[in-house]
Design an enzyme around this catalytic site. Structure first.
Site, PDB file in Angstrom:
ATOM      1  N   LYS A 135      -8.208  26.336  -4.278  1.00 48.78           N
ATOM      2  CA  LYS A 135      -8.919  27.232  -5.201  1.00 48.78           C
ATOM      3  C   LYS A 135     -10.310  27.583  -4.662  1.00 48.78           C
ATOM      4  O   LYS A 135     -11.317  27.470  -5.351  1.00 48.78           O
ATOM      5  CB  LYS A 135      -9.028  26.625  -6.596  1.00 48.78           C
ATOM      6  N   ASP A 137     -16.384  31.263  -2.844  1.00 48.56           N
ATOM      7  CA  ASP A 137     -17.691  31.273  -2.180  1.00 48.56           C
ATOM      8  C   ASP A 137     -17.972  32.707  -1.747  1.00 48.56           C
ATOM      9  O   ASP A 137     -17.214  33.629  -2.083  1.00 48.56           O
ATOM     10  CB  ASP A 137     -17.688  30.317  -0.980  1.00 48.56           C
ATOM     11  N   GLN A 139      -2.253  20.775 -20.051  1.00 46.59           N
ATOM     12  CA  GLN A 139      -1.816  22.163 -19.961  1.00 46.59           C
ATOM     13  C   GLN A 139      -1.693  22.778 -21.349  1.00 46.59           C
ATOM     14  O   GLN A 139      -1.256  22.125 -22.291  1.00 46.59           O
ATOM     15  CB  GLN A 139      -0.458  22.251 -19.244  1.00 46.59           C
ATOM     16  N   ASP A 159      -0.012  14.993  -7.100  1.00 48.22           N
ATOM     17  CA  ASP A 159      -1.300  14.694  -7.725  1.00 48.22           C
ATOM     18  C   ASP A 159      -1.468  13.185  -7.903  1.00 48.22           C
ATOM     19  O   ASP A 159      -1.649  12.673  -9.011  1.00 48.22           O
ATOM     20  CB  ASP A 159      -1.411  15.415  -9.067  1.00 48.22           C
TER      21      ASP A 159
END
Length: 238
Positions: free
Chosen positions: A63, A66, A188, A11
Site C-alpha cells: 500500500k 509517497d 472487516q 498475516d
C-alpha cells in the site's frame, strides 16, 4: 485442486510462521499475500523463497504512498523480486509513478480504493469528502484505471459496480474482506462470501484469518476453493 483465484494472506508474525503455514497448505494454495505486518519479520525473504523455490505466486501488499519520485524508485527496486502483484494507494499520481517504476516487469500494480475495514463514519473522521462509500470507491477505481493501474483492491460489495466500468475491461479486481458464511468478521466491515465476490466480478479473493486461524488450514482453504467452483460463484457476464 489449486485455484489461483484464492489468495491466502500470510498475516502471521514472521517468515518462519509463514513458511510453516505454507507447508501445511501444500498444493491446496498457489497464491500468497505478504503484507506490512511481516515486512520486518523476513517477509521479502519468504516471498522470494515461495516464489523461486516453490513456484508460488506472490502478492506483496505494501500500500505504498509517497511523492511520485519515491514511489517510482521503490517500485523499481521491488520489481527485481519477480513478484506478481504489488499494491499502492489509488491516487493517480501514485499509480502512474508505480507503473513507471514497474517498467517492463510482469508485476501488476493494484490500486487501493478504500480499505475494507472502513465505513462512512470512519471516512468522516478522516475528513474524506461526503458521499456513499461505494460511489467513492467507484470513482477512485475509475481514476486509478485511467492512471494505468492493472487492477484495483476493493471490497466485494463494490466488485459488480467496478466491473461495470468501461475502464475496467481487461483489468483485475482483487477483493479482501471475504469471509465464508458463518466466519468471524474480525475488523472487516464491507464483506461478502467467496462465491458472491466472484459472482460479482472479482478475479481474486484474499482470505486470511478464516484459513490461518483454522484448526485445519488446508481443509479451510479447500472448502473455499470448492465454493469458488460452485454454481453460486458463476457469473455469466464475466
Amino acid at each position: 485442486m489449486t485455484d489461483d483465484r484464492l489468495i491466502v494472506a500470510l498475516d502471521v508474525p514472521n517468515a518462519l510462521a509463514g513458511a510453516e503455514l505454507a507447508t501445511q497448505l501444500g498444493d491446496a494454495v498457489n497464491f500468497y499475500k505478504i503484507g506490512l505486518g511481516m515486512l520486518t519479520g523476513g517477509g521479502l525473504a519468504l516471498a522470494n523463497e515461495l516464489k523461486q523455490e516453490q513456484g508460488k505466486r506472490i502478492f506483496l501488499d505494501m500500500k505504498l504512498f509517497d511523492i511520485g519520485a519515491t514511489i517510482e524508485a521503490a517500485v523499481r527496486g521491488l520489481a527485481q523480486f519477480d513478484l506478481d502483484f504489488l499494491t499502492v494507494h489509488g491516487d493517480p499520481h501514485v499509480v502512474a509513478a508505480a507503473k513507471e517504476g514497474a517498467g517492463a516487469s510482469d508485476m501488476k500494480i493494484l490500486a487501493v480504493t478504500i480499505l475494507t475495514s472502513l465505513d462512512r463514519a470512519d471516512l468522516d473522521v478522516c475528513q474524506i469528502r461526503a458521499g456513499d462509500v461505494s460511489e467513492l470507491v467507484e470513482a477512485r477505481a475509475a481514476r486509478a484505471f485511467e492512471a494505468g493501474a492493472d487492477g484495483v483492491i476493493a471490497s466485494p460489495q463494490e466488485a459488480a459496480m467496478i466491473r461495470a466500468l468501461p475502464q475496467a475491461q481487461d483489468r483485475l479486481i482483487v477483493t479482501p474482506g471475504v469471509r465464508p458464511a458463518g466466519a468471524d468478521l474480525g475488523d472487516q466491515k464491507r464483506v461478502a462470501t467467496p462465491a458472491n465476490a466472484v459472482a460479482d466480478g472479482a478475479d481474486h479473493i484474499v482470505v486470511g484469518r478464516p484459513v490461518w486461524k483454522s484448526s485445519n488450514p488446508r481443509a479451510a482453504a479447500e472448502a473455499i476453493v470448492a465454493e469458488l467452483n460452485s454454481p453460486q460463484a458463476h457469473n455469466p457476464n464475466h
